[in-house]
Design an enzyme around this catalytic site. Structure first.
Site, PDB file in Angstrom:
ATOM      1  N   GLU A  70     -12.344 -12.103 -15.424  1.00 16.99           N
ATOM      2  CA  GLU A  70     -12.724 -10.737 -15.072  1.00 16.99           C
ATOM      3  C   GLU A  70     -14.153 -10.677 -14.548  1.00 16.99           C
ATOM      4  O   GLU A  70     -14.451  -9.990 -13.566  1.00 16.99           O
ATOM      5  CB  GLU A  70     -12.565  -9.831 -16.297  1.00 16.99           C
ATOM      6  N   HIS A  73     -14.574 -11.955 -10.998  1.00 16.22           N
ATOM      7  CA  HIS A  73     -14.103 -10.920 -10.075  1.00 16.22           C
ATOM      8  C   HIS A  73     -15.187  -9.859  -9.872  1.00 16.22           C
ATOM      9  O   HIS A  73     -15.441  -9.409  -8.747  1.00 16.22           O
ATOM     10  CB  HIS A  73     -12.831 -10.298 -10.646  1.00 16.22           C
ATOM     11  N   HIS A 135      -6.716   1.156  -7.461  1.00 15.54           N
ATOM     12  CA  HIS A 135      -7.777   0.146  -7.351  1.00 15.54           C
ATOM     13  C   HIS A 135      -7.337  -0.983  -6.421  1.00 15.54           C
ATOM     14  O   HIS A 135      -8.118  -1.463  -5.593  1.00 15.54           O
ATOM     15  CB  HIS A 135      -8.091  -0.395  -8.745  1.00 15.54           C
ATOM     16  N   HIS A 242      11.011  -0.889  -4.787  1.00 17.68           N
ATOM     17  CA  HIS A 242      10.187  -1.863  -4.070  1.00 17.68           C
ATOM     18  C   HIS A 242      11.044  -2.642  -3.071  1.00 17.68           C
ATOM     19  O   HIS A 242      10.609  -2.917  -1.943  1.00 17.68           O
ATOM     20  CB  HIS A 242       9.546  -2.812  -5.082  1.00 17.68           C
ATOM     21  N   HIS A 300       2.836 -14.583  -3.804  1.00 16.92           N
ATOM     22  CA  HIS A 300       3.399 -13.326  -3.296  1.00 16.92           C
ATOM     23  C   HIS A 300       2.289 -12.313  -3.040  1.00 16.92           C
ATOM     24  O   HIS A 300       2.317 -11.578  -2.040  1.00 16.92           O
ATOM     25  CB  HIS A 300       4.407 -12.780  -4.309  1.00 16.92           C
TER      26      HIS A 300
END
Length: 333
Positions: A70, A73, A135, A242, A300
């Protein structure tokens, strides 16, 4: 114009890293690796040993690996914010030049500030799906707008005439945005493994689909959404929606390709776009068959970014002066 182009190029590269790191963070369930923001357990650099943190935070389950994922990032996102601020300053400096995209430079700064706020809410609201999805879309939008900014800077440097994108490119972008939003909603609700069959979404114990619950963005604030809280029927509804979005994107892309293929200079870009789109479909199928292994899930996520970049590149190639595109569109139809 050389400096703004170089800064925009650097920002694009870093934005790509930030978006991929965001996916890596989410897929490693590290979104709450730091229980606070903007630091992590009250510090900017995590210690090697978690003993000190455990003493200071006795009620927290400390995982240094997730905390570092985290924080890396956040370091990258913070550096990107500084580059976007630099671009905004350059936009203000060159605001008197009519061809300079000053408004876009300033808009990007506003978007990055909003992204920081959503990053904070991601933690404080404990992975509320609507916030996490927005986000993600904000990160993708930042990357896309940086690419558009660089394209406009290059056109301004070449003193090209004002341009407009092709109508079919805009429709393809709309379909892609819908699919990216659905992909984010699928991921943030942990619905990627909701279907046991890659084609029919067969469910042995849950034959129905709860679309009203699965597609409702207004969820209760307060619970910890890590791992997802929706029941199986709602997650299955998200998954099949989706898949429907993927079919819509393919259909729209076929129509757009039919309209654009008559221009030989676009065929290589269209071929690249379709190659990436088909690989993305295969990755989606593989994720269902093998129950979302980390490597395939990350691929993906990266594939979705690659499809978006391919379409942005195609948009840069297809643009014509504003007075010509409508005339050409009318002739083509």
């Amino acid at each position: 114009m050389k400096l703004p182009v170089r800064v925009a190029t650097l920002a694009i590269g870093l934005a790509l890293v930030v978006v991929l790191l965001g996916g890596w963070t989410r897929l490693n369930d590290a979104g709450l690796g730091c229980p606070d923001w903007p630091g992590c357990y009250g510090t900017w650099v995590l210690p090697d040993d978690h003993t000190e943190l455990a003493a200071a935070h006795p009620d927290a389950l400390i995982d240094l690996r997730k905390g570092w994922i985290e924080m890396i990032h956040r370091y990258a996102a913070g550096t990107l914010g500084l580059l976007v601020l630099w671009l905004a300053v350059l936009g203000y400096r060159y605001r008197e030049r009519a061809e300079y995209p000053s408004a876009l430079s300033g808009g990007l700064l506003v978007l990055v500030v909003a992204q920081a706020i959503f990053g904070m809410w991601t933690v404080t609201l404990q992975l509320l799906p609507a916030v996490v999805t927005l986000h993600l879309l904000g990160g993708l939008s930042t990357l896309a707008l940086l690419v558009v900014l660089r394209q406009r800077l290059l056109r301004a440097e070449a003193e090209s005439a004002p341009t407009r994108s092709h109508p079919w490119i805009r429709v393809m972008f709309l379909a892609l945005f819908i699919q990216l939003a659905l992909g984010g909603w699928t991921s943030t609700n942990y619905a990627g493994w909701a279907c046991s069959d890659w084609l029919y979404c067969h469910q042995d114990n849950h034959p129905g689909y709860d679309f009203s619950t699965g597609l409702n963005p207004f969820m209760a604030v307060g619970p910890n959404y890590e791992g997802g809280l929706l029941h199986a029927d709602a997650r299955a509804a998200i998954q099949v929606t989706h898949r429907a979005g993927a079919l819509l994107l393919i259909f729209v892309s076929l129509l757009g390709t039919r309209a654009l293929w008559r221009r030989p200079e676009l065929r290589r870009g269209l071929a690249a776009y379709w190659s990436l789109l088909l690989v993305q479909v295969l990755l989606g199928v593989a994720n269902i068959i093998w129950m979302l292994p980390l490597g395939l899930a990350v691929a993906h996520h990266a594939g979705a970014v690659a499809v978006m970049l391919a379409l942005l590149h195609l948009n840069g190639r297809v643009r014509k002066p504003a007075g010509e595109i409508n005339h050409g569109y009318a002739i083509a139809h």
